[in-house]
Design a protein around this motif. Sequence first.
Motif, PDB file in Angstrom:
ATOM      1  N   THR A   1       0.857  -1.180   0.000  1.00 50.13           N
ATOM      2  CA  THR A   1       0.000   0.000   0.000  1.00 50.13           C
ATOM      3  C   THR A   1       0.900   1.240   0.000  1.00 50.13           C
ATOM      4  OG1 THR A   1      -0.127  -0.164   2.412  1.00 50.13           O
ATOM      5  CG2 THR A   1      -1.931  -1.150   1.130  1.00 50.13           C
TER       6      THR A   1
ATOM      7  N   ARG B   1      -1.558  -5.082  -0.241  1.00 47.59           N
ATOM      8  CA  ARG B   1      -2.828  -5.331  -0.934  1.00 47.59           C
ATOM      9  C   ARG B   1      -2.656  -6.555  -1.808  1.00 47.59           C
ATOM     10  NH1 ARG B   1      -4.654  -3.348  -6.184  1.00 47.59           N
ATOM     11  NH2 ARG B   1      -6.934  -3.572  -6.338  1.00 47.59           N
TER      12      ARG B   1
ATOM     13  N   GLU C   1     -10.202  -9.003  -3.480  1.00 45.61           N
ATOM     14  CA  GLU C   1      -9.255  -8.040  -2.924  1.00 45.61           C
ATOM     15  C   GLU C   1      -9.168  -8.233  -1.415  1.00 45.61           C
ATOM     16  OE1 GLU C   1      -8.563  -3.371  -3.712  1.00 45.61           O
ATOM     17  OE2 GLU C   1     -10.329  -3.805  -2.486  1.00 45.61           O
TER      18      GLU C   1
ATOM     19  N   TYR D   1      -6.321  -7.475   2.284  1.00 48.71           N
ATOM     20  CA  TYR D   1      -5.168  -6.760   2.831  1.00 48.71           C
ATOM     21  C   TYR D   1      -4.528  -7.588   3.935  1.00 48.71           C
ATOM     22  CZ  TYR D   1      -6.755  -2.673   0.264  1.00 48.71           C
ATOM     23  OH  TYR D   1      -7.120  -1.810  -0.743  1.00 48.71           O
TER      24      TYR D   1
ATOM     25  N   SER E   1      -6.958   0.953  -5.268  1.00 52.48           N
ATOM     26  CA  SER E   1      -7.776  -0.007  -4.531  1.00 52.48           C
ATOM     27  C   SER E   1      -9.195   0.098  -5.062  1.00 52.48           C
ATOM     28  CB  SER E   1      -7.730   0.277  -3.028  1.00 52.48           C
ATOM     29  OG  SER E   1      -8.208   1.592  -2.754  1.00 52.48           O
TER      30      SER E   1
END
Length: 332
Positions: free
Chosen positions: A202, A210, A221, A223, A284
Amino acid sequence: MDSVSQIALGSALTIATMGRRTAVWKSAFWGLVAGTLPDLDVFIDHGNALANMINHRGNSHSLLYLLLLSPLLGWCIARLQGEGAYWRRWSLAMALVLVTHPVLDWFTVYGTQLLRPFSREAYGLGSVFVIDPLYTLPLLIGVGVALCRKSFAGLRGNQVGLLLSSLYLAWSVLAQQHVSGVARASLAAQDIAAPQLLVTPTPLNTLLWRVVAMDDTHYWEGYHSVFDKNRATAWTRHERGTALQSQYAPHAPAIAQLARFADGFMKLEQEDDALYLSDLRMGSEGRYSFRFRLGSPEEIRAGRTVIAQQPLEVPVREALIELWQRIWHKPE
């Protein structure tokens, strides 16, 4: 990487290569110039915003072309400064600066066409964000020390800066591999079959990563922070717009162009009677750095595609607070 990082690296390498053979400020200046040269291709207009994106880091970032340019540039600098005896050393310094520019860019996810003219493949490791203060600061401090302390200690300070920045790049690769392993295990544990995996840091750090996992029709997606104790990643599922891609790709070459450049990490969506093409690698969900409006379905079918990059609006303060909090605390 950003211009400041490239300038700092160029100056640091030239100072280290030239040593006491010339004034430190001269080394720093010419390293700055050479470190900037490959990125001057941003002033070339290739016709539309998407073409400009794809062709940036093209011929000007070719390892072959930059190596061929180095002796000429080194000779010109040596003659200009009345240091003809050192033209080979200047050529070596310029070769190091010019070649490390695209190599450093390769560490980002953008895509650098290192092997032109033999290949247009865009390579991107994606282990560092395009702007990362922890990479750049050691270089800037080292160059500053060399400029302020014109002695052996100053040169040693510059070398330390180069060493620390290189170690940071090595750390970024190790962290990326660690997060890749965590992500694959999490996907398997949640029965998500997504063969393509993208792991990138990130903004401004290599602590929070990410992850984008993709199959033929969807992408997920998630994290992961290196401080997360629980390795189970929370995934959000999104449509890639494959039906729209099949329908409109014959009329809009831009779709295939971005798919090739981004190794398939892209999506096409329809919004407010217009089609939008997004590069999934940078940004993102809802905040993609490269999002292009192609036009209405009728315009695209008629061959009247007008590519316009959409501005990215990010509330910086709120985004930084959110980023900082997520690095240290995983949502329940």
